[in-house]
Structure formats: C-alpha cells, structure tokens
Design an enzyme around this catalytic site. Structure first.
Site, mmCIF file in Angstrom:
data_model
loop_
_atom_site.group_PDB
_atom_site.id
_atom_site.type_symbol
_atom_site.label_atom_id
_atom_site.label_comp_id
_atom_site.label_asym_id
_atom_site.label_seq_id
_atom_site.Cartn_x
_atom_site.Cartn_y
_atom_site.Cartn_z
ATOM 1 N N SER A 8 22.687 -14.982 1.173
ATOM 2 C CA SER A 8 23.196 -13.802 0.792
ATOM 3 C C SER A 8 24.536 -14.694 1.252
ATOM 4 O O SER A 8 26.144 -14.054 0.582
ATOM 5 C CB SER A 8 23.379 -12.632 1.342
ATOM 6 O OG SER A 8 23.340 -12.777 2.963
ATOM 7 N N ASN A 9 24.899 -15.738 2.388
ATOM 8 C CA ASN A 9 26.202 -16.212 2.846
ATOM 9 C C ASN A 9 26.770 -16.743 1.612
ATOM 10 O O ASN A 9 28.198 -16.739 1.332
ATOM 11 C CB ASN A 9 26.017 -16.744 3.902
ATOM 12 C CG ASN A 9 26.388 -15.904 5.513
ATOM 13 O OD1 ASN A 9 27.333 -14.928 5.386
ATOM 14 N ND2 ASN A 9 25.039 -15.093 5.632
ATOM 15 N N ARG A 87 16.978 -25.682 10.589
ATOM 16 C CA ARG A 87 16.505 -26.602 10.954
ATOM 17 C C ARG A 87 17.434 -27.119 11.793
ATOM 18 O O ARG A 87 18.989 -26.888 11.469
ATOM 19 C CB ARG A 87 16.133 -27.481 9.964
ATOM 20 C CG ARG A 87 15.113 -27.137 8.599
ATOM 21 C CD ARG A 87 14.215 -27.259 9.176
ATOM 22 N NE ARG A 87 13.448 -28.221 9.562
ATOM 23 C CZ ARG A 87 11.639 -28.269 10.466
ATOM 24 N NH1 ARG A 87 11.200 -27.275 10.373
ATOM 25 N NH2 ARG A 87 11.143 -28.907 11.055
ATOM 26 N N LEU A 89 19.807 -30.289 12.958
ATOM 27 C CA LEU A 89 20.774 -31.242 12.454
ATOM 28 C C LEU A 89 19.839 -32.502 13.236
ATOM 29 O O LEU A 89 20.037 -32.400 14.597
ATOM 30 C CB LEU A 89 21.822 -31.372 12.535
ATOM 31 C CG LEU A 89 22.180 -30.266 10.628
ATOM 32 C CD1 LEU A 89 23.345 -30.152 11.051
ATOM 33 C CD2 LEU A 89 21.423 -30.692 9.617
ATOM 34 N N ASN A 103 28.653 -23.728 11.432
ATOM 35 C CA ASN A 103 27.860 -22.252 11.476
ATOM 36 C C ASN A 103 28.121 -20.836 11.503
ATOM 37 O O ASN A 103 29.089 -20.972 12.465
ATOM 38 C CB ASN A 103 26.746 -22.649 12.454
ATOM 39 C CG ASN A 103 25.122 -22.325 12.470
ATOM 40 O OD1 ASN A 103 24.558 -21.973 10.783
ATOM 41 N ND2 ASN A 103 24.812 -21.236 13.503
ATOM 42 N N HIS A 105 26.348 -17.811 12.367
ATOM 43 C CA HIS A 105 25.466 -17.212 13.521
ATOM 44 C C HIS A 105 25.519 -15.054 13.988
ATOM 45 O O HIS A 105 26.695 -14.992 13.883
ATOM 46 C CB HIS A 105 25.184 -17.416 14.715
ATOM 47 C CG HIS A 105 23.765 -17.314 15.752
ATOM 48 N ND1 HIS A 105 22.909 -17.856 15.796
ATOM 49 C CD2 HIS A 105 23.901 -16.214 16.646
ATOM 50 C CE1 HIS A 105 22.179 -17.190 16.399
ATOM 51 N NE2 HIS A 105 22.582 -16.631 17.266
ATOM 52 N N ASP A 146 23.207 -23.374 18.501
ATOM 53 C CA ASP A 146 24.322 -22.214 18.338
ATOM 54 C C ASP A 146 25.666 -22.301 19.610
ATOM 55 O O ASP A 146 25.590 -21.102 19.837
ATOM 56 C CB ASP A 146 23.806 -20.763 18.150
ATOM 57 C CG ASP A 146 22.932 -20.130 17.692
ATOM 58 O OD1 ASP A 146 22.852 -20.997 15.882
ATOM 59 O OD2 ASP A 146 21.311 -20.247 17.719
HETATM 60 C C1 GAR Z 1 22.327 -14.390 8.239
HETATM 61 O O1 GAR Z 1 22.409 -13.351 8.976
HETATM 62 C C2 GAR Z 1 22.823 -15.567 9.278
HETATM 63 O O2 GAR Z 1 23.767 -15.135 10.162
HETATM 64 C C3 GAR Z 1 21.542 -16.048 10.026
HETATM 65 O O3 GAR Z 1 20.783 -16.229 8.834
HETATM 66 C C4 GAR Z 1 20.756 -15.543 7.829
HETATM 67 C C5 GAR Z 1 21.277 -16.169 6.774
HETATM 68 O O4 GAR Z 1 21.041 -14.488 5.759
HETATM 69 N N1 GAR Z 1 20.868 -17.569 10.291
HETATM 70 C C6 GAR Z 1 21.200 -17.144 11.731
HETATM 71 O O5 GAR Z 1 20.775 -17.075 12.574
HETATM 72 C C7 GAR Z 1 21.585 -19.019 12.774
HETATM 73 N N2 GAR Z 1 21.200 -19.429 13.613
HETATM 74 P P1 GAR Z 1 21.695 -15.659 4.147
HETATM 75 O O6 GAR Z 1 20.267 -16.628 4.053
HETATM 76 O O7 GAR Z 1 21.826 -13.982 3.493
HETATM 77 O O8 GAR Z 1 22.996 -15.960 4.019
#
Ligand code: GAR
Length: 191
Positions: A8-9, A87, A89, A103, A105, A146
């Site tokens: 979704s991002n 994953r 890197l 990234n 978070h 992170d």
């Molecule tokens: C998002 O909330 C992102 O911040 C999180 O996974 C989700 C992915 O959603 N990432 C982490 O937790 C990384 N540590 P998406 O696939 O719908 O963008």
C-alpha cells in the site's frame, strides 16, 4: 522499491508519481522477495516493471542477496526504497548504495524498532506499553534493522480502545502521506 507484501505504501508512491507529485523521483523497478506479494500487481497496474527475486527459490541467502544486487545495479537504480520489505539487506548492498536506501517504519523510531519489530508486532508493543502516541518514521538504512538517521516522522495518537489493527490503520494513513513527501525531498537533495 523493494516490497514483501501488500504494497500500500508502494501504491501511495505510484499515485503521487502519477499525479506529478514525486518531483525528481521516478519508480523504475519494483522487486519483491515473494512471488505472491500483492504489491507486484499494483506496480503492473501503473506500468512499472515488477520482478520477483524469490528468496525461497534461490535457495541460499547469498544467492538471494547477489540476485538482488544485480537487479538493482542492472536497472541503474539511484535510490532504493524499502516499503514493507522484511529481509535484511546484505552489507555489500548497503555499501553499494550507502546513504541512498530509505525505509518506512510504523513507529516513532528509535522506539519499537529492531529485529522482529514489524507490522502488527510494532502496534501490539505500543499498545502493551500504554503509550499515548505512536507514528511512523522514514529513515536512511544502515547495517542494522530500523537504525539509520531519521529523515521524517509523523505522530498519531493512540486512542482508548485501540487494538493493533485500529492503530495500524491510523498509522498507515500517515505513512501514505509521509513516504512520498520524504522521497520527493530526498531526491531533490541528490546531486
Ligand atoms: C507498513 O506499515 C510499513 O511501515 C511496515 O510494513 C507495512 C507494509 O505495508 N514496515 C515495517 O514494519 C518494517 N519494519 P504495505 O506493504 O501495505 O506498504
């Protein structure tokens, strides 16, 4: 863009690009480590090349990281954006793109980051701690999960009665605004 799941991002970033709101940013390639990631379909809908670098099929972590590195270098990628990419890197990739890997978070880093802190685990931890606010963070990626320098953050309240799902939805809405903006600003600063 590297993804592992829903994307979704990724979609928010592709939408911003389609609306001419990503500045110098241009999504040239989407890579998923999982063939079933729904984000791949989103990329194709926006006519962006989408590839699977399948961790399982490649058999070993070394083969996976080498294939990832080749895909990124072959496509002449300037900036790598992780969007729900789960994953770690390899150091060789971090070195190659040092300072140019971003990234997002779903928490206010440095709180609630690190190995195992992703998706609903983050929101569950925030609620269990009784925090009054959470949020999301865009940061530069270094060798640790992170940890790298924070570029942008948005805060959201934790409301009475919240569970991981309701908090995740409130945070995700802000992620979708924050990440395209942060990428746009980051790309403006590139020489
Ligand atoms: C998002 O909330 C992102 O911040 C999180 O996974 C989700 C992915 O959603 N990432 C982490 O937790 C990384 N540590 P998406 O696939 O719908 O963008």
């Amino acid at each position: 863009m590297l993804i592992s799941g829903g994307g979704s991002n990724l979609e928010a970033i592709l939408r911003a690009q389609a609306a001419g709101e990503l500045g110098r940013g241009q999504v040239g390639l989407v890579i998923s480590n999982k063939p079933e990631a729904a984000g791949l379909e989103r990329a194709r809908r926006y006519n962006v090349p989408a590839r699977v670098v399948d961790r399982k099929a490649l058999g070993s972590e070394n083969a996976f990281q080498a294939a990832l590195l080749s895909a990124l270098t072959d496509s002449k990628t300037d900036v790598v954006c992780l969007a729900g990419f789960l994953r770690k890197l390899a150091p060789v990739i971090i070195q190659k793109f040092r300072g140019r890997i971003l990234n997002i978070h779903p928490a206010l880093l440095p709180k609630y980051g690190g190995a195992g802190m992703y998706g609903h685990f983050v929101h569950e931890a925030v609620i269990a701690a009784g925090d009054a606010e959470s949020g999301c963070t865009v940061h530069v990626v270094d060798e640790e999960f992170d940890r790298g320098p924070v570029l942008a953050q948005v805060r959201v309240p934790v409301l009475p009665g919240d569970n991981a799902e309701t908090l995740a939805a409130r945070v995700l809405e802000q992620e979708h605004r924050l990440y395209p903006q942060a990428i746009t600003r980051f790309c403006e600063g590139l020489s």
